[in-house]
Design a protein around this motif. Structure first.
Motif, mmCIF file in Angstrom:
data_model
loop_
_atom_site.group_PDB
_atom_site.id
_atom_site.type_symbol
_atom_site.label_atom_id
_atom_site.label_comp_id
_atom_site.label_asym_id
_atom_site.label_seq_id
_atom_site.Cartn_x
_atom_site.Cartn_y
_atom_site.Cartn_z
ATOM 1 N N ARG A 108 0.851 -1.186 0.000
ATOM 2 C CA ARG A 108 0.000 0.000 0.000
ATOM 3 C C ARG A 108 0.885 1.234 0.000
ATOM 4 O O ARG A 108 1.947 1.237 0.617
ATOM 5 N N TYR A 109 0.426 2.267 -0.703
ATOM 6 C CA TYR A 109 1.132 3.543 -0.730
ATOM 7 C C TYR A 109 0.198 4.604 -0.157
ATOM 8 O O TYR A 109 -0.940 4.761 -0.619
ATOM 9 N N ASP A 110 0.684 5.302 0.847
ATOM 10 C CA ASP A 110 -0.127 6.315 1.519
ATOM 11 C C ASP A 110 0.732 7.533 1.827
ATOM 12 O O ASP A 110 1.948 7.510 1.662
ATOM 13 N N ALA A 111 0.067 8.552 2.334
ATOM 14 C CA ALA A 111 0.758 9.773 2.737
ATOM 15 C C ALA A 111 0.221 10.233 4.080
ATOM 16 O O ALA A 111 -0.943 9.977 4.410
ATOM 17 N N SER A 112 1.076 10.891 4.835
ATOM 18 C CA SER A 112 0.664 11.451 6.120
ATOM 19 C C SER A 112 1.160 12.871 6.270
ATOM 20 O O SER A 112 2.193 13.240 5.695
ATOM 21 N N TRP A 113 0.419 13.643 7.050
ATOM 22 C CA TRP A 113 0.775 15.016 7.374
ATOM 23 C C TRP A 113 0.927 15.157 8.879
ATOM 24 O O TRP A 113 0.197 14.511 9.645
ATOM 25 N N GLY A 114 1.841 16.001 9.288
ATOM 26 C CA GLY A 114 1.925 16.364 10.688
ATOM 27 C C GLY A 114 0.882 17.401 11.026
ATOM 28 O O GLY A 114 0.153 17.890 10.158
ATOM 29 N N GLN A 115 0.827 17.766 12.304
ATOM 30 C CA GLN A 115 -0.201 18.712 12.766
ATOM 31 C C GLN A 115 0.199 20.156 12.526
ATOM 32 O O GLN A 115 -0.632 21.055 12.624
ATOM 33 N N GLY A 116 1.469 20.371 12.214
ATOM 34 C CA GLY A 116 1.953 21.719 11.935
ATOM 35 C C GLY A 116 2.623 22.357 13.141
ATOM 36 O O GLY A 116 2.242 22.112 14.283
ATOM 37 N N THR A 117 3.610 23.177 12.859
ATOM 38 C CA THR A 117 4.288 23.942 13.896
ATOM 39 C C THR A 117 4.456 25.372 13.405
ATOM 40 O O THR A 117 4.836 25.598 12.255
ATOM 41 N N LEU A 118 4.148 26.316 14.264
ATOM 42 C CA LEU A 118 4.123 27.724 13.866
ATOM 43 C C LEU A 118 5.518 28.336 13.955
ATOM 44 O O LEU A 118 6.195 28.223 14.973
ATOM 45 N N VAL A 119 5.911 28.983 12.877
ATOM 46 C CA VAL A 119 7.145 29.755 12.835
ATOM 47 C C VAL A 119 6.777 31.219 12.615
ATOM 48 O O VAL A 119 6.098 31.539 11.635
ATOM 49 N N THR A 120 7.200 32.067 13.524
ATOM 50 C CA THR A 120 6.917 33.497 13.420
ATOM 51 C C THR A 120 8.244 34.249 13.388
ATOM 52 O O THR A 120 9.060 34.104 14.294
ATOM 53 N N VAL A 121 8.440 35.037 12.346
ATOM 54 C CA VAL A 121 9.667 35.812 12.190
ATOM 55 C C VAL A 121 9.306 37.289 12.315
ATOM 56 O O VAL A 121 8.550 37.820 11.508
ATOM 57 N N SER A 122 9.851 37.913 13.325
ATOM 58 C CA SER A 122 9.561 39.331 13.553
ATOM 59 C C SER A 122 10.593 40.210 12.851
ATOM 60 O O SER A 122 11.758 39.849 12.730
ATOM 61 N N SER A 123 10.133 41.379 12.441
ATOM 62 C CA SER A 123 11.032 42.301 11.713
ATOM 63 C C SER A 123 11.761 43.236 12.654
ATOM 64 O O SER A 123 11.480 43.294 13.837
#
Length: 123
Positions: A108-123
């Motif tokens: 079987r061939y499948d794909a998975s995603w993580g839940q995500g992690t927030l990256v915030t870059v301030s100026s």
């Protein structure tokens, strides 16, 4: 089913660096390609970088020369080293993997995603 768990996001000033990590867990699987995507507010999810099972890499033009994707097959992990960060890199970063599982006669061939992690870059 493979579960992906990301870590390493956070707040950083422009010009700074962050390293994202993603580890896959489960049983009876073999990972093919792995990748990092990102989605900024109000924008579509886009590919940041991907890496094949033999560590061939591909990068979005916007991150070439600043980001480096790598993987550790023994740990089922993928990393994203992000240097010279810019405010426009602010987004939720998602880990992705394409994998195969099951007996050799019925792969079987499948794909998975993580839940995500927030990256915030301030100026």
């Amino acid at each position: 089913q493979v579960q992906l768990v990301e870590s390493g996001g956070g707040l950083v000033q422009a010009g700074g660096s962050l390293r994202l990590s993603c580890v896959a867990s489960g049983s009876g699987f073999s990972i093919n390609d792995m990748a990092w995507y990102r989605q900024a507010p109000g924008k579509q999810r886009e590919l940041v970088a991907n890496i094949t099972s033999i560590s061939r890499t591909n990068y979005a033009d916007s991150v070439k020369g600043r980001f480096t994707i790598s993987r550790d097959n023994a740990k089922n992990a993928v990393y994203l080293q992000m240097n010279s960060l810019k405010p426009e890199d602010t987004a939720v970063y998602y880990c992705y993997c394409h994998y195969m599982s099951g007996p050799i006669t019925r792969l079987r061939y499948d794909a998975s995603w993580g839940q995500g992690t927030l990256v915030t870059v301030s100026s």
